[in-house]
Scaffold this motif. Structure first.
Motif, PDB file in Angstrom:
ATOM      1  N   ASP A  17      60.433  19.579  54.074  1.00 50.38           N
ATOM      2  CA  ASP A  17      60.287  21.035  53.979  1.00 50.38           C
ATOM      3  C   ASP A  17      61.058  21.734  55.103  1.00 50.38           C
ATOM      4  O   ASP A  17      61.701  22.772  54.884  1.00 50.38           O
ATOM      5  CB  ASP A  17      58.809  21.399  54.030  1.00 50.38           C
ATOM      6  N   GLN A  18      61.024  21.165  56.301  1.00 48.35           N
ATOM      7  CA  GLN A  18      61.757  21.752  57.431  1.00 48.35           C
ATOM      8  C   GLN A  18      63.258  21.678  57.180  1.00 48.35           C
ATOM      9  O   GLN A  18      63.996  22.615  57.506  1.00 48.35           O
ATOM     10  CB  GLN A  18      61.393  21.037  58.710  1.00 48.35           C
ATOM     11  N   MET A  19      63.724  20.559  56.617  1.00 47.94           N
ATOM     12  CA  MET A  19      65.138  20.412  56.331  1.00 47.94           C
ATOM     13  C   MET A  19      65.607  21.440  55.301  1.00 47.94           C
ATOM     14  O   MET A  19      66.685  22.039  55.422  1.00 47.94           O
ATOM     15  CB  MET A  19      65.438  19.001  55.842  1.00 47.94           C
ATOM     16  N   GLU A  20      64.768  21.635  54.260  1.00 41.83           N
ATOM     17  CA  GLU A  20      65.129  22.659  53.264  1.00 41.83           C
ATOM     18  C   GLU A  20      65.154  24.052  53.880  1.00 41.83           C
ATOM     19  O   GLU A  20      65.985  24.901  53.519  1.00 41.83           O
ATOM     20  CB  GLU A  20      64.142  22.608  52.095  1.00 41.83           C
ATOM     21  N   GLY A  21      64.244  24.299  54.826  1.00 44.17           N
ATOM     22  CA  GLY A  21      64.233  25.586  55.495  1.00 44.17           C
ATOM     23  C   GLY A  21      65.505  25.816  56.299  1.00 44.17           C
ATOM     24  O   GLY A  21      66.052  26.933  56.329  1.00 44.17           O
ATOM     25  N   LEU A  22      66.002  24.744  56.965  1.00 42.67           N
ATOM     26  CA  LEU A  22      67.230  24.853  57.734  1.00 42.67           C
ATOM     27  C   LEU A  22      68.423  25.132  56.806  1.00 42.67           C
ATOM     28  O   LEU A  22      69.302  25.948  57.132  1.00 42.67           O
ATOM     29  CB  LEU A  22      67.479  23.581  58.532  1.00 42.67           C
ATOM     30  N   VAL A  23      68.455  24.425  55.676  1.00 49.14           N
ATOM     31  CA  VAL A  23      69.554  24.626  54.726  1.00 49.14           C
ATOM     32  C   VAL A  23      69.540  26.048  54.179  1.00 49.14           C
ATOM     33  O   VAL A  23      70.586  26.711  54.073  1.00 49.14           O
ATOM     34  CB  VAL A  23      69.467  23.585  53.591  1.00 49.14           C
ATOM     35  N   ASN A  24      68.346  26.512  53.816  1.00 47.53           N
ATOM     36  CA  ASN A  24      68.256  27.867  53.274  1.00 47.53           C
ATOM     37  C   ASN A  24      68.583  28.941  54.305  1.00 47.53           C
ATOM     38  O   ASN A  24      68.941  30.069  53.959  1.00 47.53           O
ATOM     39  CB  ASN A  24      66.838  28.113  52.728  1.00 47.53           C
ATOM     40  N   GLY A  25      68.458  28.565  55.577  1.00 50.73           N
ATOM     41  CA  GLY A  25      68.730  29.538  56.635  1.00 50.73           C
ATOM     42  C   GLY A  25      70.194  29.611  57.028  1.00 50.73           C
ATOM     43  O   GLY A  25      70.561  30.441  57.874  1.00 50.73           O
ATOM     44  N   ILE A  26      71.015  28.711  56.494  1.00 50.65           N
ATOM     45  CA  ILE A  26      72.441  28.736  56.831  1.00 50.65           C
ATOM     46  C   ILE A  26      73.093  29.953  56.184  1.00 50.65           C
ATOM     47  O   ILE A  26      72.949  30.202  54.989  1.00 50.65           O
ATOM     48  CB  ILE A  26      73.134  27.449  56.351  1.00 50.65           C
ATOM     49  N   ARG A  27      73.814  30.693  56.951  1.00 51.09           N
ATOM     50  CA  ARG A  27      74.476  31.895  56.435  1.00 51.09           C
ATOM     51  C   ARG A  27      76.001  31.712  56.456  1.00 51.09           C
ATOM     52  O   ARG A  27      76.552  31.052  57.324  1.00 51.09           O
ATOM     53  CB  ARG A  27      74.097  33.109  57.293  1.00 51.09           C
TER      54      ARG A  27
END
Length: 281
Positions: free
Chosen positions: A271-281
């Protein structure tokens, strides 16, 4: 949900089932004649991905060709362990205990729908239940009739003054007038315990889908009647304790809890990894 979450979730549900099995063993540590269950795990079906178009391109590779990705683990089997439990001497005439593994008494139990079915048990704590002023029936601690070798309830006419049980399962009731009444306890030998199911009240029974499993009752048990009765081994005035070892069960429970924590941690990290990916701009 990514693959890591799916794999961890699949395994978590199976670890919960194993935890329930261990908890049930611990809860029945003081139940007479209870037999513990052990569970084993196996891998779920793995998916294979070809990383090269031709196997010749995999020359000098020491590991199996292609890439295999698992989907978790599951309980392969939950099997009853019929090892002998310790004996506790009670000096009570209606208490009986098997001194050989695999042998069980037959009782007649009531199902939830009102029907009756033959069940198996190692609990030899018996009682006399009055049917009328001049007739009594042999029952177990839950009131289920104990069956003889012909699958009929064992009854006595009159009020016995003394009860004896031979080593081969012959129960003899002495009456006030000096007469004696005898009956042979219904005993079976379990050959394939993995097919037996727990039916509640410390009773075991056959699964409802025997035909689908390709086995019959005779494949699972052997009736110890006639010449086979010589192999019965019963001790009167004693009860068999459960074969649950608290140290083993607690060790297994700790291991399962650690596995549960690791799988839960995997979901958190995914879940943390997906959060990091989704936070990439």
């Amino acid at each position: 949900m990514n693959r890591t979450m799916i794999t961890a979730t699949n395994t978590l549900s199976q670890l919960q089932k194993q935890m329930d099995i261990i908890s049930n063993n611990i809860a029945n540590i003081d139940t007479n004649g209870y037999k513990r269950r052990d569970s084993t795990f196996t891998d779920l079906v793995a998916q294979e991905f070809r990383n090269q178009p031709h196997d010749r391109l995999e020359q000098n590779r020491l590991t199996p060709f292609n890439i295999r990705q698992g989907t978790g683990a599951k309980i392969a089997q939950s099997q009853i362990v019929l090892s002998q439990g310790s004996l506790k001497t009670t000096e009570r005439s209606l208490d009986t205990a098997f001194t050989a593994e695999g042998q069980m008494f037959r009782v007649l139990a009531q199902n939830s729908d009102g029907s009756s079915a033959v069940r198996l048990t190692r609990n030899g704590a018996f009682y006399l239940s009055p049917l009328s002023d001049n007739e009594t029936m042999l029952v177990n601690s839950d009131g289920h009739p104990v069956l003889d070798e012909s699958s009929r309830p064992i009854t006595f006419t009159g009020k016995p003054t003394n009860i004896t049980v031979s080593a081969t399962g012959t129960i003899t009731a002495s009456m006030p007038n000096g007469s004696k009444q005898e009956a042979n306890l219904g005993v079976v030998f379990v050959k394939k315990p993995q097919f037996l199911e727990q039916k509640g009240d410390n009773l075991l029974g056959f699964p409802d889908n025997l035909d689908a499993l390709g086995v019959t009752e005779n494949d699972i048990i052997t009736e110890m009647a006639g010449p086979e009765r010589g192999g019965i081994s019963i001790k009167q005035g004693a009860l068999e304790q459960s074969n649950v070892e608290m140290s083993k069960e607690m060790t297994d429970l700790i291991n399962v809890q650690r596995g549960y924590q690791f799988q839960s941690r995997s979901i958190t990290l995914a879940d943390q990894m997906e959060g990091l990916v989704n936070g990439i701009r």
